[in-house]
Design an enzyme around this catalytic site. Structure first.
Site, PDB file in Angstrom:
ATOM      1  N   LYS A   1       0.839  -1.199   0.000  1.00 44.00           N
ATOM      2  CA  LYS A   1       0.000   0.000   0.000  1.00 44.00           C
ATOM      3  C   LYS A   1       0.881   1.259   0.000  1.00 44.00           C
ATOM      4  CE  LYS A   1      -3.829  -2.410   2.126  1.00 44.00           C
ATOM      5  NZ  LYS A   1      -4.503  -2.853   3.352  1.00 44.00           N
TER       6      LYS A   1
ATOM      7  N   GLN B   1      -4.708  -1.548   9.625  1.00 46.09           N
ATOM      8  CA  GLN B   1      -4.636  -2.879   9.022  1.00 46.09           C
ATOM      9  C   GLN B   1      -5.220  -3.929   9.972  1.00 46.09           C
ATOM     10  OE1 GLN B   1      -3.420  -3.497   5.821  1.00 46.09           O
ATOM     11  NE2 GLN B   1      -4.141  -5.581   6.127  1.00 46.09           N
TER      12      GLN B   1
ATOM     13  N   ASP C   1     -11.187   2.875   4.141  1.00 45.28           N
ATOM     14  CA  ASP C   1     -11.481   1.436   4.069  1.00 45.28           C
ATOM     15  C   ASP C   1     -12.993   1.180   4.084  1.00 45.28           C
ATOM     16  OD1 ASP C   1      -9.760  -0.610   3.659  1.00 45.28           O
ATOM     17  OD2 ASP C   1      -9.170  -0.889   5.753  1.00 45.28           O
TER      18      ASP C   1
END
Ligand code: NDP
Length: 282
Positions: free
Chosen positions: A53, A97, A120
């Site tokens: 990422k 994450q 997200d």
């Protein structure tokens, strides 16, 4: 003509489009979109995703910040970092994450992220907005599924779509997005009866199960479009999807490979969401 829907190439094209747009925005405003990724602990798969990422961000000209916290980080410390990032004007997107190490409450952490930086799409407010048909940030993998269908010129409206898997991060949001695009959607799960029979009805199949090659070629209707979200490690090195690709590719009109299908799209959509966060609140 090939019937492979090449997510790797499509994701590359999208990232290049984003790079150009970010360069133009920088020229005009002197600013760039910023993404902060928070990694807690040492999980090797999570560390790899976070690295990918960060690299993708830098290549596209975004500001990329990675916060690596130790396995023993407390819930309070993690929440304090999220609050700091919420206040940081250089950061437009925040991604924590998952999974978090045992003992940390992921739902509380996701709720602490400012919904306007929730690239997200896991904050309950963004989940709710998707549910009511007014999406703000959509989770990256399901968004990637729809983008693949669009770039593959697949008509969604009026089609029968079957989503296998009902997780909050892939199955359910993918089904809601297909519904929003006027597909007739069926969601399958581990208690579905006659799964092959249900899948055989589908014009569009989205497999998000996490079981190597579970969906066989003879479950696929001739000419159906098959999007395989699954990533399953088989043996030391080999990755396979949830669909038996070699069987299904002879029946499907379009099919995504694993690797090189949905996976690369997830990161491209993360950048897309971050750019949108920047444009909303630059
Ligand atoms: P989950 O384990 O959270 O969900 C799996 C779903 O599949 C559940 O709804 C489960 O049903 C269903 N299921 C399991 N076994 C069967 C079965 N035998 N028949 C029918 N349904 C079944 O997985 P995720 O949604 O998080 O991930 C799915 C796959 O996608 C994984 O391979 C994962 O690695 C991959 N993935 C890929 C990403 C990418 O970027 N390419 C991103 C995220 C995930 P039930 O609810 O009844 O238990």
């Amino acid at each position: 003509m090939s019937n492979i829907l090449d997510g790797k190439q499509i994701a590359k094209d999208i990232r290049e489009e984003l790079r150009k747009e970010v360069a133009e925005l920088k020229e005009k405003t002197g600013r760039v979109p910023g993404l902060a990724v928070v990694l807690v602990g040492e999980d090797p798969a999570s560390a790899t995703y976070v690295r990918m990422k960060g690299k993708a961000c830098e290549q596209a000209g975004f500001l990329s910040r990675t916060h690596r916290l130790s396995e023993t980080t407390s819930q309070r410390e993690l929440l304090d970092l999220v609050n700091e990032l919420n206040e940081d004007d250089e950061i437009h997107g925040i991604l924590v994450q998952l999974p978090l190490p045992d003992g940390l409450d992921d739902q509380e952490v996701l709720k602490a992220i400012n919904p306007e930086k929730d690239v997200d799409g896991f904050h309950p407010l963004n989940v709710g907005r998707l549910m009511t048909g007014d999406p703000y940030f959509v989770p990256c993998t399901p968004r990637g599924v729809i983008e693949l269908l669009d770039r593959g010129n697949v008509e969604i409206k009026g089609k029968k779509a079957v989503v296998v898997g009902r997780s909050n991060i892939v199955g359910k949001p993918a089904a809601l997005l297909l519904l929003q695009r006027h597909a007739t959607v069926t969601i399958c799960h581990s208690r579905t009866q006659d799964l092959p029979g249900v899948v055989r009805e589908a014009d569009i199949v989205v497999a998000a199960v996490g079981r190597p090659e579970m969906v066989r070629g003879d479950w696929i209707k001739e000419g159906a479009v098959v999007i395989d979200v699954g990533v399953n490690r088989v043996g030391e090195k080999k990755l396979v999807g949830d669909v038996a690709f070699d069987e299904a590719k002879d029946v499907a009109s379009l099919i995504t490979p694993v690797p090189g299908g949905v996976g690369p799209m997830t990161i491209a959509m993360l950048l897309q969401n971050t750019l949108e966060a920047f444009k909303n609140h630059g």
